[in-house]
Motif scaffolding. Structure first.
Motif, PDB file in Angstrom:
ATOM      1  N   ASP A 252      37.627  45.866  33.392  1.00 53.54           N
ATOM      2  CA  ASP A 252      37.420  44.467  33.759  1.00 53.54           C
ATOM      3  C   ASP A 252      37.470  44.357  35.282  1.00 53.54           C
ATOM      4  O   ASP A 252      38.456  44.780  35.902  1.00 53.54           O
ATOM      5  N   PRO A 253      36.445  43.799  35.911  1.00 55.27           N
ATOM      6  CA  PRO A 253      36.480  43.656  37.372  1.00 55.27           C
ATOM      7  C   PRO A 253      37.614  42.732  37.814  1.00 55.27           C
ATOM      8  O   PRO A 253      38.054  41.853  37.063  1.00 55.27           O
ATOM      9  N   ILE A 254      38.096  42.938  39.009  1.00 50.74           N
ATOM     10  CA  ILE A 254      39.132  42.090  39.602  1.00 50.74           C
ATOM     11  C   ILE A 254      38.455  41.097  40.538  1.00 50.74           C
ATOM     12  O   ILE A 254      37.670  41.477  41.407  1.00 50.74           O
ATOM     13  N   ARG A 255      38.755  39.825  40.327  1.00 48.93           N
ATOM     14  CA  ARG A 255      38.225  38.778  41.213  1.00 48.93           C
ATOM     15  C   ARG A 255      39.379  37.919  41.729  1.00 48.93           C
ATOM     16  O   ARG A 255      40.131  37.350  40.931  1.00 48.93           O
ATOM     17  N   VAL A 256      39.496  37.833  43.035  1.00 47.35           N
ATOM     18  CA  VAL A 256      40.541  37.025  43.678  1.00 47.35           C
ATOM     19  C   VAL A 256      39.862  35.942  44.501  1.00 47.35           C
ATOM     20  O   VAL A 256      38.900  36.214  45.236  1.00 47.35           O
ATOM     21  N   TYR A 257      40.367  34.721  44.378  1.00 47.04           N
ATOM     22  CA  TYR A 257      39.796  33.588  45.111  1.00 47.04           C
ATOM     23  C   TYR A 257      40.931  32.647  45.498  1.00 47.04           C
ATOM     24  O   TYR A 257      41.825  32.383  44.696  1.00 47.04           O
ATOM     25  N   VAL A 258      40.868  32.132  46.732  1.00 49.87           N
ATOM     26  CA  VAL A 258      41.850  31.146  47.193  1.00 49.87           C
ATOM     27  C   VAL A 258      41.095  29.921  47.670  1.00 49.87           C
ATOM     28  O   VAL A 258      40.239  30.017  48.563  1.00 49.87           O
ATOM     29  N   GLY A 259      41.386  28.763  47.068  1.00 53.24           N
ATOM     30  CA  GLY A 259      40.728  27.527  47.454  1.00 53.24           C
ATOM     31  C   GLY A 259      41.354  26.903  48.679  1.00 53.24           C
ATOM     32  O   GLY A 259      42.389  27.360  49.181  1.00 53.24           O
ATOM     33  N   LEU A 260      40.744  25.818  49.148  1.00 51.97           N
ATOM     34  CA  LEU A 260      41.261  25.142  50.344  1.00 51.97           C
ATOM     35  C   LEU A 260      42.662  24.586  50.116  1.00 51.97           C
ATOM     36  O   LEU A 260      43.453  24.476  51.056  1.00 51.97           O
ATOM     37  N   ALA A 261      42.973  24.252  48.885  1.00 49.00           N
ATOM     38  CA  ALA A 261      44.305  23.714  48.586  1.00 49.00           C
ATOM     39  C   ALA A 261      45.369  24.802  48.535  1.00 49.00           C
ATOM     40  O   ALA A 261      46.557  24.499  48.400  1.00 49.00           O
ATOM     41  N   GLY A 262      44.968  26.065  48.669  1.00 50.91           N
ATOM     42  CA  GLY A 262      45.925  27.157  48.573  1.00 50.91           C
ATOM     43  C   GLY A 262      46.791  27.362  49.802  1.00 50.91           C
ATOM     44  O   GLY A 262      47.765  28.121  49.752  1.00 50.91           O
ATOM     45  N   GLY A 263      46.470  26.717  50.908  1.00 50.38           N
ATOM     46  CA  GLY A 263      47.256  26.872  52.124  1.00 50.38           C
ATOM     47  C   GLY A 263      46.793  25.905  53.179  1.00 50.38           C
ATOM     48  O   GLY A 263      45.637  25.470  53.192  1.00 50.38           O
ATOM     49  N   LEU A 277      45.645  39.956  45.812  1.00 48.85           N
ATOM     50  CA  LEU A 277      44.850  41.172  45.611  1.00 48.85           C
ATOM     51  C   LEU A 277      45.761  42.367  45.384  1.00 48.85           C
ATOM     52  O   LEU A 277      45.497  43.216  44.513  1.00 48.85           O
ATOM     53  N   LYS A 278      46.842  42.443  46.125  1.00 51.85           N
ATOM     54  CA  LYS A 278      47.808  43.528  45.927  1.00 51.85           C
ATOM     55  C   LYS A 278      48.476  43.405  44.561  1.00 51.85           C
ATOM     56  O   LYS A 278      48.711  44.419  43.881  1.00 51.85           O
ATOM     57  N   ARG A 279      48.800  42.170  44.150  1.00 54.89           N
ATOM     58  CA  ARG A 279      49.454  41.966  42.854  1.00 54.89           C
ATOM     59  C   ARG A 279      48.576  42.477  41.721  1.00 54.89           C
ATOM     60  O   ARG A 279      49.071  43.040  40.738  1.00 54.89           O
ATOM     61  N   GLN A 280      47.250  42.306  41.860  1.00 53.85           N
ATOM     62  CA  GLN A 280      46.333  42.747  40.817  1.00 53.85           C
ATOM     63  C   GLN A 280      45.880  44.198  41.004  1.00 53.85           C
ATOM     64  O   GLN A 280      45.000  44.665  40.278  1.00 53.85           O
ATOM     65  N   HIS A 281      46.459  44.899  41.979  1.00 48.16           N
ATOM     66  CA  HIS A 281      46.139  46.310  42.243  1.00 48.16           C
ATOM     67  C   HIS A 281      44.663  46.489  42.617  1.00 48.16           C
ATOM     68  O   HIS A 281      44.014  47.458  42.221  1.00 48.16           O
ATOM     69  N   GLY A 282      44.158  45.539  43.400  1.00 49.44           N
ATOM     70  CA  GLY A 282      42.770  45.606  43.827  1.00 49.44           C
ATOM     71  C   GLY A 282      42.472  46.795  44.728  1.00 49.44           C
ATOM     72  O   GLY A 282      41.334  47.292  44.747  1.00 49.44           O
TER      73      GLY A 282
END
Length: 566
Positions: A252-263, A277-282
């Motif tokens: 399964d591919p790993i996809r990480v995304y952070v929206g504008l509300a994330g910080g 990304l590190k948490r998912q072992h990307g």
């Protein structure tokens, strides 16, 4: 009766020279450029061009009088005006008659059904309305300039006062347009896109797999991903789907995304993206891609699905939203949008990536479409990567403001076309379109592989302000396979035509304009990521399936997919 007298007086006040020059501009606006037009867009364009031609004619006459140049006799002027008016009217009639043929010349190269008529009457009515609106604005400008000049003449000479009046009126109009109208529209659009972005779609439930971004175990909250982020995370192929096509084991591919509300800041969101990304072992995957989205945060599924299939799911991708606005608005009015965010994300990912052992880390790539391609270009600095370069980049539909793209295109090898250049020995950068690259697939690469995927019919890539006064290089023969052979260059008009083409560049069939097809991404990713474990038959099947999936899910045009193009 008073209204009729007023209309008659206004008609008699129109400039004959202006009307004739406006008619020529109107006719030129009916000729084809890159994208097929509806009668509505054609009417607005033709009316705007008529107004510009008219104002140019008025300016010419006033400049002639201002310089006190000799005037022809009244009889000679009347005869010349009558002959010129007849010639201009004939040109307009002929061009209106050929308008449908010209539009069909574009539709033919894009494999679209021909139209039977260009609706000349509707075009003329819409053009007239557009011209009247612009004429009213022009006369308001003239009245303001005269008012300011009359009050200035009390202290300075008349001619200097006239110049100051025009400049002051121009400054006031520009200030109102840029600081009031454009800013108000910008804020309204930003607000509407922001409200749309926070809506939770019932068809995209929160993932329960702890290994997915937005899950209860994720560092990024599902609600804070934004509409485009949730779409990116929820879509994409699974390991089972990939194996069904490739016939080989997949992940399964790993996809990480952070929206504008994330910080609150770009740096904060970038750090969050790195930690997720590190948490998912990307960083344990074979391929790692830093993706810069388009203006709204949209990521083209045709691009990401393709590379995930090609590498059997052994791919991690990370992206970060930087705006709610769509790319054309951002590109024309705030082109600096996104550069800071793209730079922040790349710095975080690249900084951590360089600390990993070279033989145990993924190959690092960049990707972006449209405004995302331009900001992705800006994210990486060459000098910081000399000692430890990334593996490459795939940029599709790079906008005309992209500095690296412009530099490479301007310095292309002699004899290579501007719409598909070759650069030096082709070891660093290559260009591809619907037909692939001009460089043989087995030609050697350097340490980094950069590919630009672009279509000759993409006005977002090939627009230039200089089109107003000189023909662009991409119009020279030979032309791109998706460009009408009937296209001709006209001063000022061609630039306005291409500006309109930018606004509707995502209304084309997939594989033309600014709508990039998955089958073309397959060839591009193969070149960038050096894929060798797919047979020719399997690749053909992959292209066919991805293309069918894209069209089945309604990703072909902006009408079928409102998010397309960002």
């Amino acid at each position: 009766m008073n209204l009729a007298r007023f209309i008659r007086r206004q008609l008699l006040s129109l400039s004959g020279v202006g009307l004739m020059l406006g008619a020529l501009f109107f006719a030129a606006a009916l000729t084809p450029t890159l994208i097929p037009r509806s009668y509505l867009t054609q009417g607005v364009l033709a009316g705007g061009c008529f107004a510009i031609g008219y104002f140019a004619g008025v300016l010419w006459r006033r400049l002639w009088h201002y310089l006190e140049l000799p005037e022809p006799s009244a009889r000679a002027r009347s005869i010349a005006n009558a002959l010129a008016a007849a010639a201009c009217l004939l040109v307009v009639i002929v061009f209106l008659w050929r308008a449908a043929e010209w539009q069909n010349s574009i539709r033919a190269v894009m494999k679209m059904a021909p139209v039977e008529t260009a609706h000349p009457l509707k075009v003329c009515v819409i053009a007239l309305i557009t011209f009247v609106v612009l004429l009213v604005l022009g006369r308001l400008f003239t009245l303001l300039a005269r008012f300011l000049a009359e009050h200035t003449r009390r202290v300075i000479p008349r001619k200097l006062a006239n110049v100051i009046g025009v400049l002051a009126a121009g400054l006031l109009f520009w200030s109102i347009a840029s600081n009031v109208l454009i800013r108000t529209a910008f804020n309204a659009l930003d607000s509407s896109f922001r409200e749309l972005d926070v809506l939770l779609e019932p068809e995209r439930p929160q993932p329960t797999d702890p290994g997915r971004t937005g899950s209860p175990a994720s560092l990024v909250k599902w609600q804070e991903l934004g509409r485009m982020g949730r779409r990116f995370i929820a879509s994409g192929p699974t390991a089972t789907e990939i194996s069904a096509v490739s016939g080989r084991p997949a992940q399964d591919p790993i996809r990480v995304y952070v929206g504008l509300a994330g910080g609150a800041t770009a740096q904060a969101r970038a750090r969050l993206a790195l930690e997720e990304l590190k948490r998912q072992h990307g960083f344990d995957r074979k391929i790692l891609i830093v993706v810069t989205p388009t203006g709204t945060g949209w990521i083209d599924p045709a691009a990401m699905d393709t590379v995930e299939y090609l590498h059997h799911g052994d791919v991690a991708s990370v992206a970060m939203q930087y705006s709610y606005l769509n790319s054309p608005m951002s590109l024309l009015f705030q082109p600096e949008y996104g550069a800071e965010a793209a730079r922040a994300l790349f710095a975080e990912i690249y900084g951590y990536w360089t600390t990993l052992p070279k033989d145990g880390r993924p190959k690092l790539y960049l990707h972006g479409l449209s405004l995302g391609a331009m900001n992705s270009e800006k994210s990486a600095e060459l000098f910081e990567m000399i000692g430890d370069p990334i593996a490459g980049a795939l940029w599709s539909g790079a906008p005309f403001e992209s500095r690296l793209w412009r530099s490479i295109t301007a310095n292309r090898n002699p004899g290579s076309p501007a719409w598909l250049p070759e650069f030096r020995d082709n070891r660093f950068v290559r260009f591809m379109n619907q037909n692939g690259p001009t460089v043989p697939a087995d030609a050697p690469w350097g340490p980094m592989r950069v590919v630009y995927l672009q279509y000759a019919s993409d006005a977002i890539t090939f627009f230039a302000y200089s089109d107003a006064y000189r023909a662009p290089a991409w119009m020279s023969a030979p032309r791109g396979p998706d460009v009408s052979p009937e296209l001709r260059w006209y001063p000022i008009v061609t630039m306005l035509q291409l500006a309109l083409d930018m606004a509707v560049a995502t209304n084309t069939p997939m594989g033309f304009g600014h709508v990039y097809a998955p089958e073309h991404y397959v060839d591009a990713w193969i070149a960038v990521t050096d894929v060798h474990d797919w047979s020719a038959g399997a690749l053909a099947q992959l292209k066919e399936q991805l293309a069918a999936k894209a069209r089945k899910t309604g990703a072909g045009t902006i009408d079928e997919d409102p998010d397309r193009g960002g």
